[in-house]
Design an enzyme around this catalytic site. Structure first.
Site, PDB file in Angstrom:
ATOM      1  N   GLY A   2       0.786  -1.229   0.000  1.00  0.00           N
ATOM      2  CA  GLY A   2       0.000   0.000   0.000  1.00  0.00           C
ATOM      3  C   GLY A   2       0.809   1.266   0.000  1.00  0.00           C
ATOM      4  CG  ASP A 112       6.498   4.221  -7.871  1.00  0.00           C
ATOM      5  OD1 ASP A 112       6.453   3.802  -6.703  1.00  0.00           O
ATOM      6  OD2 ASP A 112       5.914   3.647  -8.806  1.00  0.00           O
TER       7      ASP A 112
END
Length: 381
Positions: A2, A112
């Site tokens: 998550g 990311d």
């Protein structure tokens, strides 16, 4: 997991007999814990750092090595500081969960670039000495060779295994990469960088052969990306990227003649031994090396499962399957026969890359069938 939902990542241990939680170690240090000062204000409370892949265990030192994911949200400007322990490897005491030591692959993650795949524990000789190493071809495009000791992780070497414009180099003592600010995402401006968000190698695993002494990397070259950072308030349960999903892009370099690369590296020298290119496809699948000097991998949009010569890189065999293959080939033996099993199934990031390839108008189609089928092959002498 998550990491894109504003979580505070952790690793937890459970009693196998009754399911009782024995310890929980947060990958984002709280107040009073070492590393907390690498965060500002309350950024640590939702700093990301999810640890969503399995670690590795060193039985000699009784240490678990666990990879940690990216910081949240993506633009580093929204969470100033080095942001420990995101994009790192943690050395954990399996009895207590205590963090013995760590190495951060890159600070203030803004791309990311999760580094959730645990490093491989390889004993190798380098520079005239024996090294108990941690080897990790990173999503940040750097092939990392670290040294594991009972109390510390030392930087040994690092080099780009695909082209990148993000790093100017690596500090030789600390192993800290030197960032080029021109290719680091910020708020309010679109910034481009190479490789793309999916990095030099995403979560599909590399492999090591004790026979050849080589590391086999499912790499992607000639991909770049970018996005415009923005400050967005966290809403629990909603995606929290720090950019608009429709703004995320993947571009192919002009004139590129291939994208996926199956690479073979010698970690003792830092030399590439061989490489197999995939002209029309990414390589988004895990690699398995066998004692018979075979390398198995899927990961391409033509749905093929392939075997290569581990020493030379020669393509020895291929079989078209029902779908693309992202999974890890499994080798096992029954009654004297060796089998290779693989799940053929496509989606998530492999499909996202495929969709982006189609929009680049380079003659690649979107039709990679979905599906989940187990294929099993017997190896004959």
């Amino acid at each position: 997991s998550g990491g894109e939902f504003g979580v505070r990542g952790y690793v937890a241990a459970y009693d196998a007999k009754d399911g009782k939680e024995l310890w929980r170690t947060f990958t984002i240090p709280g107040e009073g814990e070492p590393g907390h000062d690498t965060w500002q204000g309350d950024d640590w409370k939702n700093g990301g750092g999810s640890a969503w892949m399995t670690g590795n265990y060193d039985k000699e030192t009784k240490t678990i090595y666990w990879g940690v994911g990216n910081a949240a949200p993506w633009p580093g400007e929204t969470h100033p500081g080095d942001n420990l322990y995101t994009s790192s490897v943690l050395a954990l005491d399996p009895s207590t969960g205590k963090i013995k030591t760590f190495h951060q692959y890159h600070q203030n993650d803004s791309w990311d670039w999760d580094e959730v795949e645990a490093p491989m524990l390889i004993d190798l000789q380098r520079d005239g000495r024996n090294i108990k190493s941690l080897v990790h071809p990173g999503r940040d495009a750097i092939f990392w060779v670290l040294e594991r000791t009972p109390t510390k992780i030392n930087y040994v070497a690092g080099w780009p295994f695909v082209s990148t414009d993000v790093w100017k180099g690596i500090e030789p003592e600390s192993g800290k990469p030197i960032v080029d600010p021109a290719h680091k995402p910020v708020v309010g401006k679109r910034v481009e960088f190479c490789p793309s968000l999916w990095g030099g190698k995403d979560w599909p695993s590399a492999a090591y052969s004790q026979k050849t002494g080589l590391v086999y990397v499912p790499a992607n070259e000639n991909f770049c990306g970018g996005f415009t950072g923005e400050k967005v308030a966290l809403k629990p349960g909603e995606l929290w990227l720090g950019t608009k999903p429709e703004d995320i892009g993947l571009k192919t370099k002009p004139g590129a003649d291939h994208f996926g690369e199956l690479q073979a590296w010698d970690p003792t020298t830092g030399k590439k031994v061989w490489q197999h290119n995939f002209p029309k496809s990414q390589l988004f699948g895990s690699v398995t090396a066998t004692a018979g000097d075979l390398i198995f991998v899927g990961g391409t949009n033509d749905r093929n499962f392939r075997a290569f010569n581990a020493k030379t890189g020669e393509l020895l065999w291929e079989q078209k399957t029902n779908s693309g293959i992202m999974g890890m080939p499994v080798s096992y033996e029954i009654d004297g026969t060796q089998y290779i099993a693989i799940q053929s199934g496509w989606g998530v990031d492999a499909q996202r890359i495929q969709d982006a390839l189609v929009t680049n108008n380079i003659g690649i189609e979107a039709n990679v069938p979905q599906g989940g089928v187990i294929w099993v092959f017997a190896l004959k002498k």
